[in-house]
Design an enzyme around this catalytic site. Structure first.
Site, short mmCIF file in Angstrom:
data_model
loop_
_atom_site.label_atom_id
_atom_site.label_comp_id
_atom_site.label_asym_id
_atom_site.label_seq_id
_atom_site.Cartn_x
_atom_site.Cartn_y
_atom_site.Cartn_z
N LYS A 175 -16.34 -12.72 70.06
CA LYS A 175 -16.77 -11.41 70.56
C LYS A 175 -17.26 -10.56 69.39
CE LYS A 175 -15.36 -7.20 71.02
NZ LYS A 175 -16.62 -6.45 70.99
N GLY A 235 -11.38 -4.85 61.68
CA GLY A 235 -11.73 -3.57 62.29
C GLY A 235 -10.68 -2.52 61.95
N SER A 236 -10.47 -1.61 62.89
CA SER A 236 -9.61 -0.46 62.58
C SER A 236 -8.13 -0.82 62.58
CB SER A 236 -9.86 0.66 63.58
OG SER A 236 -9.25 0.33 64.81
N VAL A 239 -6.52 -0.56 66.17
CA VAL A 239 -6.72 -1.72 67.04
C VAL A 239 -5.92 -2.92 66.51
CG1 VAL A 239 -8.43 -3.35 67.96
CG2 VAL A 239 -8.98 -0.92 67.84
N GLY A 240 -5.90 -3.05 65.19
CA GLY A 240 -5.16 -4.15 64.57
C GLY A 240 -3.69 -4.12 64.94
N GLU A 257 -7.82 -7.89 59.29
CA GLU A 257 -8.43 -7.23 58.12
C GLU A 257 -8.75 -5.82 58.55
OE1 GLU A 257 -8.61 -8.19 55.19
OE2 GLU A 257 -8.11 -10.30 55.51
N CYS A 291 -15.54 -1.91 54.55
CA CYS A 291 -14.08 -1.81 54.35
C CYS A 291 -13.80 -1.64 52.87
CB CYS A 291 -13.35 -3.07 54.79
SG CYS A 291 -14.00 -3.82 56.23
N GLU A 393 -9.57 6.70 56.13
CA GLU A 393 -10.84 5.98 56.01
C GLU A 393 -11.92 6.74 56.77
OE1 GLU A 393 -11.18 2.02 57.89
OE2 GLU A 393 -12.08 1.41 55.99
C1 UN1 Z 1 -16.43 -5.38 54.17
O1 UN1 Z 1 -16.36 -4.48 53.36
O2 UN1 Z 1 -16.29 -5.14 55.37
O3 UN1 Z 1 -17.16 -7.35 49.02
C2 UN1 Z 1 -16.73 -6.75 53.75
C3 UN1 Z 1 -18.06 -6.95 49.72
C4 UN1 Z 1 -18.72 -7.88 50.70
C5 UN1 Z 1 -17.88 -8.03 51.92
C6 UN1 Z 1 -17.34 -6.73 52.40
N1 UN1 Z 1 -19.00 -9.14 50.10
O4 UN1 Z 1 -18.40 -5.81 49.64
#
Ligand code: UN1
Length: 503
Positions: A175, A235-236, A239-240, A257, A291, A393
């Site tokens: 998804k 994601g957030s 939700v995680g 993550e 992220c 965040e």
């Molecule tokens: C993410 O930030 O959601 O290290 C992934 C990085 C990328 C992957 C980031 N190679 O910024």
């Protein structure tokens, strides 16, 4: 206008609901409609999971090196289509083409890594405590993996999850984020093309399934489905938590993550030009929607004012625009909602005690920019560690600058959030660098590098509120997608009782 479909049991088909949603270009909202995508429901999920369950019985028996051959071809096809994938990804989610090329390349790297892992997937063996007996162990596939991915890395993140899942012998129900369904569709097309070419008459429908739709419907259906054994989610944090709670109760294996509030420290002995390049790239690359984005800059007090002045000069020069056009540095926010969230944080920052908005803090609406969800790169100074703009965040082009007394203070500030994904320190003092490596609480630490730039063959993930301890990338992700089986082979011809007959 093109209507796209789900992919279930080897067939492209509409959602049983018949519902669709539009996918539009965030830089040219009114004028560029990309296509219509299914808004699926529980029934679509059920069909996909049943197909994946059925396919698992056959796919797990395909030798792992052969499964790896499929991924090798996936990498080749992605390489051939790299420019087109990057162009369409920029169109769909807004980051500039150099970055969508990078995102695609990360997928290619992951494909080739997974392909070669098909010939490794090493197990351990150990001597038995009894004579004429052999102890081995194997990585076994687990079953059906539910993969839920975000829009900020529409290719790289799905590949981090799907490719290892497949090479280990699991089947997949995928998804993708609602905002990036086109890149996901291309990925699934490529995987299916490679499956057909490599497996020929042995092709197995249902190894990879794609169900478009909302997290609240499709994601929830993954959670409650008894035949999904693993869930991997990026994601957030909110939700995680929910996935971990419900998944935990159902004894699903869950990899999360989640959020980050990544910081870059700059010490008074650093190479300042390098540190400036890094913070611009870390904070405003992908419009801050990573992220791993740098959302806090922690400056040593001696260099604070000088550094901030240079930084503002550089930020003024950043060019905003449609990422598929030349010389654009920063694209739009991914959606109107996302831009509003960013702006609401700017309002929070302005109202927080003594934080000062130095630059930005508003929608960018000049000329062509008025067609998309552009936001001006924004910097706050005089930010205190406990302020919301230093803790939460934001996922947008907003940088909070904090001041530190010394290395220890800088690291304390850096560590003082609920998250722990990425981190960076600029210093030319080797002792400080090593202390930082030891004391920073994060899954990733860069010395003299930006907080973004993880490589596909290294562990990716964070500590504390950023996740639940799993890692994607590299060799580590294979621990998530396999379960160990211990095997004892007794060739003594008699009953040998461990712990009893030998002691
Ligand atoms: C993410 O930030 O959601 O290290 C992934 C990085 C990328 C992957 C980031 N190679 O910024």
């Amino acid at each position: 206008m093109k209507k796209y479909q789900n992919f279930i049991n080897g067939e492209w088909r509409d959602s049983v609901s018949g519902n669709t949603v539009e996918n539009r270009n965030p830089a040219k909202w009114d004028e560029d409609l990309i296509g219509l995508f299914p808004s699926s429901n529980e029934e679509d999920v059920n069909l996909a999971v049943c197909a994946a369950r059925e396919a698992f019985n056959k796919w797990r028996l395909i030798p792992a090196p052969k499964r790896g051959d499929v991924l090798k071809l996936v990498g080749d096809i992605m390489s051939n289509r790299k420019e087109e994938i990057a162009f369409e990804m920029t169109r769909e989610m807004g980051k500039v083409i150099a970055e969508t090329r990078g995102d695609t390349q990360e997928g290619i790297d992951t494909a080739y890594y997974a392909a070669s892992e098909g010939r490794r997937l090493f197990g351990y063996n150990a001597p038995s405590e009894l004579p004429n007996k052999m102890n081995l162990s194997f990585r076994m596939p687990i079953g059906v993996a539910g993969i839920i991915t975000p829009w900020n890395f529409p290719m790289a993140i799905p590949t981090w999850k799907i490719f290892p899942a497949l090479v280990c012998g699991n089947t997949v129900v995928f998804k993708p984020a609602e905002l990036t369904p086109k890149t996901a569709t291309t990925l699934v097309e490529i995987i299916d093309e490679a499956m057909k070419k490599v497996l020929g008459n042995d092709y197995i429908p249902g190894v990879i399934n794609l169900v478009h739709g909302k997290g609240r419907v499709v994601g929830e259906a993954f959670l409650s489905h008894k035949d999904i054994d693993l869930i991997s989610f990026t994601g957030s944090t909110e939700v995680g938590r929910r996935i971990n709670e419900v998944g935990g109760r159902m004894l699903k294996r869950v990899s999360l993550e989640l959020g980050g509030k990544n910081a870059q420290i700059v010490m008074d002995d650093a190479n300042f030009d390098l540190a400036l390049d890094a913070v611009l790239w870390g904070a405003f690359g992908t419009t801050g929607q990573r992220c791993t984005a740098t959302s806090r800059l922690i400056l040593h007090k001696k260099i604070h004012d000088m550094f901030v002045e240079k930084l503002v000069e550089r930020v003024k020069k950043l060019r905003l625009g449609y990422g598929n056009e030349k010389d654009v540095d920063v694209g739009p926010c991914v959606s109107e909602t996302q831009r509003n969230i960013v702006h609401s944080y700017v309002e929070i920052g302005k109202n927080e005690d003594k934080a000062t908005l130095l630059i930005g803090g508003e929608f960018a609406i000049e000329g062509e920019l008025s067609k998309g969800w552009f936001y001006k790169p924004t910097i706050f100074v005089n930010v205190k560690p406990n302020m919301r703009i230093a803790q939460e965040e934001i996922f947008g082009p907003v940088l909070s600058v904090l001041k530190c007394e010394d290395l220890e203070d800088g690291i304390n500030i850096l560590n003082g959030t609920e998250y722990g994904l990425s981190s960076s320190i600029f210093t030319n003092d080797v002792n400080k660098a090593f202390k930082a490596v030891r004391d920073i609480q994060a899954g990733i630490t860069y010395i003299n590098g930006a907080t973004i730039g993880a490589e596909a063959h290294m562990p990716f993930g964070g500590v504390k509120g950023t996740g639940n301890g799993h890692r994607e990338g590299g060799w580590t992700v294979y621990d998530f997608y396999t379960e160990w089986k211990a095997v004892y082979i007794d060739y003594s011809g008699k009953l040998q009782r461990a712990q009893i007959d030998n002691y």
